[in-house]
Design a protein around this motif. Structure first.
Motif, short mmCIF file in Angstrom:
data_model
loop_
_atom_site.label_atom_id
_atom_site.label_comp_id
_atom_site.label_asym_id
_atom_site.label_seq_id
_atom_site.Cartn_x
_atom_site.Cartn_y
_atom_site.Cartn_z
N PRO A 30 0.84 -1.20 0.00
CA PRO A 30 0.00 0.00 0.00
C PRO A 30 0.87 1.25 0.00
O PRO A 30 2.05 1.17 0.33
CB PRO A 30 -0.78 -0.13 1.31
N PRO A 31 0.31 2.37 -0.38
CA PRO A 31 1.11 3.61 -0.38
C PRO A 31 1.70 3.89 1.00
O PRO A 31 1.08 3.59 2.02
CB PRO A 31 0.09 4.70 -0.76
N LEU A 32 2.90 4.45 1.01
CA LEU A 32 3.53 4.90 2.25
C LEU A 32 2.96 6.26 2.61
O LEU A 32 2.92 7.16 1.78
CB LEU A 32 5.05 5.03 2.07
N THR A 33 2.50 6.39 3.84
CA THR A 33 2.03 7.68 4.33
C THR A 33 2.94 8.14 5.45
O THR A 33 3.26 7.36 6.36
CB THR A 33 0.58 7.59 4.84
N VAL A 34 3.37 9.39 5.37
CA VAL A 34 4.14 10.03 6.43
C VAL A 34 3.35 11.26 6.86
O VAL A 34 2.92 12.05 6.01
CB VAL A 34 5.55 10.43 5.98
N ARG A 39 -2.18 14.56 16.79
CA ARG A 39 -2.43 15.17 15.48
C ARG A 39 -1.79 14.36 14.36
O ARG A 39 -2.38 14.17 13.30
CB ARG A 39 -1.94 16.61 15.46
N ALA A 40 -0.57 13.88 14.57
CA ALA A 40 0.11 13.09 13.55
C ALA A 40 -0.62 11.77 13.32
O ALA A 40 -0.81 11.35 12.17
CB ALA A 40 1.56 12.85 13.93
N LEU A 41 -1.04 11.11 14.39
CA LEU A 41 -1.80 9.86 14.24
C LEU A 41 -3.11 10.10 13.50
O LEU A 41 -3.50 9.31 12.64
CB LEU A 41 -2.10 9.25 15.61
N GLY A 42 -3.80 11.18 13.84
CA GLY A 42 -5.05 11.49 13.16
C GLY A 42 -4.87 11.72 11.67
O GLY A 42 -5.73 11.35 10.87
N ALA A 43 -3.75 12.29 11.29
CA ALA A 43 -3.48 12.56 9.87
C ALA A 43 -2.92 11.34 9.15
O ALA A 43 -3.02 11.25 7.92
CB ALA A 43 -2.50 13.73 9.74
N LEU A 44 -2.34 10.40 9.89
CA LEU A 44 -1.67 9.26 9.27
C LEU A 44 -2.63 8.32 8.57
O LEU A 44 -2.31 7.79 7.51
CB LEU A 44 -0.86 8.51 10.35
N GLY A 45 -3.79 8.08 9.17
CA GLY A 45 -4.76 7.19 8.54
C GLY A 45 -4.37 5.72 8.61
O GLY A 45 -4.86 4.92 7.82
N GLY A 46 -3.52 5.37 9.51
CA GLY A 46 -3.09 3.97 9.66
C GLY A 46 -2.23 3.82 10.88
O GLY A 46 -2.03 4.77 11.64
N GLU A 47 -1.71 2.62 11.06
CA GLU A 47 -0.86 2.33 12.21
C GLU A 47 0.56 2.83 11.94
O GLU A 47 1.08 2.69 10.85
CB GLU A 47 -0.83 0.82 12.45
N ALA A 48 1.18 3.40 12.96
CA ALA A 48 2.55 3.92 12.82
C ALA A 48 3.55 2.79 12.99
O ALA A 48 3.53 2.08 13.99
CB ALA A 48 2.81 5.02 13.83
N GLU A 49 4.44 2.65 12.02
CA GLU A 49 5.55 1.70 12.10
C GLU A 49 6.89 2.40 12.31
O GLU A 49 7.86 1.75 12.67
CB GLU A 49 5.64 0.85 10.83
N ALA A 58 1.56 6.27 22.63
CA ALA A 58 0.45 6.40 21.67
C ALA A 58 0.57 5.45 20.49
O ALA A 58 -0.44 5.07 19.90
CB ALA A 58 0.36 7.84 21.18
N VAL A 59 1.79 5.06 20.13
CA VAL A 59 1.99 4.19 18.96
C VAL A 59 2.51 2.81 19.35
O VAL A 59 2.83 2.02 18.47
CB VAL A 59 2.92 4.85 17.92
N GLY A 60 2.60 2.53 20.64
CA GLY A 60 3.13 1.24 21.08
C GLY A 60 4.61 1.09 20.82
O GLY A 60 5.12 -0.01 20.64
N ALA A 92 5.19 7.32 10.32
CA ALA A 92 5.06 6.72 8.99
C ALA A 92 4.39 5.36 9.11
O ALA A 92 4.59 4.64 10.09
CB ALA A 92 6.43 6.57 8.33
N THR A 93 3.61 5.01 8.08
CA THR A 93 2.89 3.73 8.07
C THR A 93 3.78 2.56 7.70
O THR A 93 3.38 1.40 7.88
CB THR A 93 1.71 3.76 7.09
#
Length: 187
Positions: free
Chosen positions: A24-28, A65-75, A108-110, A167-168
Motif C-alpha cells: 500500500p502507499p507509504l504515508t508520512v 495530530r500526527a496519528l489522526g493525519a496518518l490514517g493507519g498504524e505507525a511503524e 500512543a503508537v506502542g 510513517a505507516t
C-alpha cells in the motif's frame, strides 16, 4: 496552549517510487507546534521551565495530530526541533530529549525503541530533516528514512518549532539486508 502561535500538519502519500507502484502507499504525517521561546536572546542556566511548560502537552498533542493525519498504524517515528535564531539548540533539546515528551509519543503508537531526533537553529522557512526509525526495533534498516519539513513563517527569532513525525511503513522498495545478515552470510 499558552505560548503557542500555530499548529501545522504535513501529510505525504507515496504511490510510486523508482518507477514502481508502492502498495500500500507509504504515508508520512508530521505535526508541528510553533511555540514561544521564553529564553530567546539570553543565556539561562536552568531550562526546566521549558520542560515543565511544553514536554507533556506537546508530546501528547503532536502525536495525536500526527496519528489522526496518518490514517493507519505507525511503524516508524521521529521528532525534531527548529529553534529561532535568537535561541539555542539546547532550548529545543530540553523539550525533545526528555521522557516527559518522548513517552507520550511512544505510548500512543506502542513504540519501544529509541525515538530519533533532529534539532538545529534556523531562520523562518528553514527546513529540518526528521529522521524516522522503526517503532519497536531501531535496527530494521527498511524503516530508516528521512522526512523534510518546513514552515514558511517559522520559527521567528523568539520561537521554537517542535515536530513529531510518523510513517505507516519504511522506505518504499526497501531491499537492503537487515543488520547482521551480512555477518551471518560471511560465516
Amino acid at each position: 496552549m499558552d505560548g503557542m502561535r500555530k499548529l501545522v500538519t504535513v501529510v505525504e502519500e507515496v504511490h510510486v517510487d523508482g518507477g514502481r507502484a508502492v502498495e500500500p502507499p507509504l504515508t508520512v504525517a508530521a505535526a508541528a507546534a510553533v511555540i514561544e521561546n521564553p529564553f530567546a536572546g539570553r543565556f539561562v542556566e536552568d531550562l526546566s521551565p521549558l520542560v515543565d511548560t511544553y514536554c507533556e502537552p506537546l508530546g501528547e498533542l503532536l502525536v495525536s495530530r500526527a496519528l489522526g493525519a496518518l490514517g493507519g498504524e505507525a511503524e516508524a517515528y521521529g521528532k525534531g526541533a527548529l529553534v529561532g535564531l535568537d535561541g539555542e539548540v539546547e532550548h529545543g533539546s530540553a523539550i525533545l530529549h526528555n521522557l516527559r515528551f518522548g513517552n507520550p509519543v511512544r505510548d500512543a503508537v506502542g513504540g519501544t525503541s529509541l525515538l530519533p531526533a533532529a534539532e538545529k537553529c534556523g531562520a523562518p522557512g528553514a527546513s529540518l530533516d526528521l529522521a524516522l526509525k522503526h517503532t519497536a526495533d531501531h535496527t530494521v534498516r527498511s524503516h530508516h528514512l528521512t522526512f523534510e519539513v518546513r514552515i514558511p513563517d517559522a520559527p521567528r527569532g523568539n520561537e521554537i518549532v517542535v515536530w513529531v513525525a510518523l510513517a505507516t511503513a519504511g522506505r518504499p522498495q526497501a531491499r537492503l539486508p537487515e543488520f547482521g545478515s551480512e555477518l551471518a552470510a560471511a560465516s
